[in-house]
Scaffold this motif. Sequence first.
Motif, PDB file in Angstrom:
ATOM      1  N   HIS A  47       2.514  -0.397  -3.076  1.00  0.00           N
ATOM      2  CA  HIS A  47       2.243   0.116  -1.732  1.00  0.00           C
ATOM      3  C   HIS A  47       1.324  -0.830  -0.956  1.00  0.00           C
ATOM      4  CE1 HIS A  47       4.026   4.207  -1.609  1.00  0.00           C
ATOM      5  NE2 HIS A  47       3.997   4.072  -2.934  1.00  0.00           N
ATOM      6  N   HIS A  88       0.862  -4.179  -1.569  1.00  0.00           N
ATOM      7  CA  HIS A  88       1.416  -5.536  -1.434  1.00  0.00           C
ATOM      8  C   HIS A  88       2.912  -5.538  -1.766  1.00  0.00           C
ATOM      9  CE1 HIS A  88      -2.569  -7.316  -0.943  1.00  0.00           C
ATOM     10  NE2 HIS A  88      -2.975  -6.573  -1.951  1.00  0.00           N
ATOM     11  N   PRO A  89       3.739  -4.923  -0.939  1.00  0.00           N
ATOM     12  CA  PRO A  89       5.179  -4.879  -1.237  1.00  0.00           C
ATOM     13  C   PRO A  89       5.815  -6.268  -1.287  1.00  0.00           C
ATOM     14  CG  PRO A  89       4.727  -4.115   1.007  1.00  0.00           C
ATOM     15  CD  PRO A  89       3.408  -4.220   0.320  1.00  0.00           C
ATOM     16  N   GLU A  90       5.183  -7.255  -0.635  1.00  0.00           N
ATOM     17  CA  GLU A  90       5.730  -8.623  -0.648  1.00  0.00           C
ATOM     18  C   GLU A  90       5.693  -9.235  -2.043  1.00  0.00           C
ATOM     19  OE1 GLU A  90       1.315  -9.147   0.005  1.00  0.00           O
ATOM     20  OE2 GLU A  90       2.872  -7.736   0.669  1.00  0.00           O
ATOM     21  N   VAL A 106       7.726  -8.891   4.413  1.00  0.00           N
ATOM     22  CA  VAL A 106       6.820  -7.810   4.024  1.00  0.00           C
ATOM     23  C   VAL A 106       7.162  -6.496   4.716  1.00  0.00           C
ATOM     24  CG1 VAL A 106       5.071  -8.430   5.768  1.00  0.00           C
ATOM     25  CG2 VAL A 106       4.393  -7.177   3.707  1.00  0.00           C
ATOM     26  N   GLU A 107       7.591  -6.551   5.971  1.00  0.00           N
ATOM     27  CA  GLU A 107       7.923  -5.305   6.674  1.00  0.00           C
ATOM     28  C   GLU A 107       9.164  -4.641   6.085  1.00  0.00           C
ATOM     29  OE1 GLU A 107       7.183  -4.524  10.954  1.00  0.00           O
ATOM     30  OE2 GLU A 107       7.325  -6.709  11.105  1.00  0.00           O
ATOM     31  N   GLU A 148       9.796   2.190  -5.803  1.00  0.00           N
ATOM     32  CA  GLU A 148       8.964   3.123  -6.572  1.00  0.00           C
ATOM     33  C   GLU A 148       9.839   3.996  -7.475  1.00  0.00           C
ATOM     34  OE1 GLU A 148       5.792   6.779  -5.783  1.00  0.00           O
ATOM     35  OE2 GLU A 148       6.106   5.255  -4.225  1.00  0.00           O
ATOM     36  N   LYS A 163      10.272  -4.982   3.062  1.00  0.00           N
ATOM     37  CA  LYS A 163       9.957  -4.494   1.713  1.00  0.00           C
ATOM     38  C   LYS A 163       9.097  -3.233   1.762  1.00  0.00           C
ATOM     39  CE  LYS A 163      10.637  -8.753  -0.830  1.00  0.00           C
ATOM     40  NZ  LYS A 163      10.057  -9.791  -1.707  1.00  0.00           N
ATOM     41  N   ARG A 164       8.244  -3.161   2.753  1.00  0.00           N
ATOM     42  CA  ARG A 164       7.430  -1.947   2.887  1.00  0.00           C
ATOM     43  C   ARG A 164       8.343  -0.737   3.151  1.00  0.00           C
ATOM     44  NH1 ARG A 164       3.883  -3.763   6.225  1.00  0.00           N
ATOM     45  NH2 ARG A 164       2.341  -4.229   4.616  1.00  0.00           N
ATOM     46  N   ALA A 165       9.352  -0.933   3.942  1.00  0.00           N
ATOM     47  CA  ALA A 165      10.293   0.165   4.203  1.00  0.00           C
ATOM     48  C   ALA A 165      11.081   0.534   2.943  1.00  0.00           C
ATOM     49  CB  ALA A 165      11.260  -0.240   5.323  1.00  0.00           C
ATOM     50  N   VAL A 188       9.941   0.420  -0.096  1.00  0.00           N
ATOM     51  CA  VAL A 188       9.020   0.852  -1.159  1.00  0.00           C
ATOM     52  C   VAL A 188       9.495   2.128  -1.863  1.00  0.00           C
ATOM     53  CG1 VAL A 188       6.739   1.881  -1.540  1.00  0.00           C
ATOM     54  CG2 VAL A 188       6.926  -0.375  -0.486  1.00  0.00           C
TER      55      VAL A 188
END
Length: 534
Positions: A311, A313-315, A228-229, A239, A231-233, A235
């Motif tokens: 944003h 739930h990027p996982e 998740v971390e 997008e 994937k958040r980066a 994003v």
Amino acid sequence: MEVSRIDYAHLKYWNHTDLAYITQDKSLRAFYKYDPLISSIPDVIKNRKSFATDRILLTRVLKRQYAELGLSLPISEEAILDKNTFTVTTAHQPSLFTGPLFHIYKISSAIHLAKDLTSSTGSNILPVFVINAEDHDWAEVNHFFLFGRKYEWERQSTGPSGRLPVEGLDTLIHTIGELFSNALYLSELKTLLLDCFQKAANYSQFHRLLLHGLFGKHGLIILDMDDVELKRAFVPIMEKEIKEQFSYIPVSETQSVLEKAGFKPQAFCRPINLFYMTDEIRERIEPIEGGVIRVDSKIKSSVDEIINELHAHPERFSPNVILRPLYEEFVLPNLAYIGGGGEIAYWLERKSQFLAAGIPYPVLIRRNSMLLIDGQTNEQLKKLDLDVIDLIPDYDTIVKTYLRKHTQNELNFEEELEMINKAYAMLAAKADHIDPTLSKSMLAEQSKQAKQFEQLGSRLLRSEKQIQETNLKKVQRLKDKLFPNGGLQERQENFLSFYANYGSALIDVLIENCDPFESKFIILQLQEPPVEQA
């Protein structure tokens, strides 16, 4: 141990694109940024330094992922944070018990390359294995082959394979114990597999623990991108893919140019190259008027709704094969990607996509390909007076070569056929002065007699086959073992049988010999393993 190397061009097992890249065909040069040479590395490092890799994030994620496995990082945190530390990377799905041998060769190539580049550049180069645990093509990863027989983990999966529970793997581990009951390193192998099974919460963890057990002492770093971390980066790039569909045009145009140059496109590029993913599903996202649709569930969202979910739930979002290389290079301070022919082919379609995303493009290095021969097989080759090279052609050619080499009777009739052809040619020349039509008749008769002569030769060859039947059956078995289904051993056979007989020393040998800058096919002939003392 004997090591020999053959030019890839002398073998028939590579597709057009793969061989063109191996031989550095000029028609491919426009599709990659750096020549796959050690002299390219300073430029790659310079370019890589211009991109701000989030090393703090990478260090934190790696530390957490290793802690979840009950392990410590095989490298210091300070080393990862150092701006002069870089990576060389290879990747694969979590194939059952590592799947085909080439999985092991990819990692060995990466470790060897990292050591060489650390020595030659003055930078600290880390070998990284990226586990593609989000892959949901279960039929690709749920089995392995030993001695030509398929062993399968019989369970259903519709979501990412890495998130599967590990129930049922213990049954296969016990099966392996029965298969290699007399092997010298069976206890070591079984302990490793059972330890991975007992510690793993899911299949990704099992695979990472197994690779760490095999390669951890050599400094291999294993990274699960289903995080998740990370994937958040990533994003902003995901997008951009949803809003602008930025991959589609550059990749499709590159594929079109490749095709015109005679190279087959490797991976189908879609307008949106992302999956929507939970533990149970991984389904494509496609654009529709006013938004997107999840293909299997038919759930529709507006662009704003899907971006908000991205944003929050990027996982739940997973890059496909088109977008995955960008994800890997975004996260890692990477210099080189080490892959097989198929992987190199789809990376060749990505250069303009990387440019559009603003992410550095690595040097592409073809992993080593190898034929691994155990000591018992070596002894069989010697008894049959065969070289490994003798087994490379098709079986009919092997038989003819073997019979001509080993029969007590002369089976080469080329000299006699040449005498017949010469006699007819002389008669035809004389007849031409008397009656040209008679000359043509003689040449026609020559062709007829040559065919009959060849048929007689084939009958003699069949008779000799019957005499040599026992040995030819042994030759057939060796051919099937070393080139299963007429293909490369590395694409089917698993490493377990070799490890059971040679132990961790085998890994040392593979790393030593897998030099990906040496573009030759490797034949590695092992000695008979020592006999266990009673």
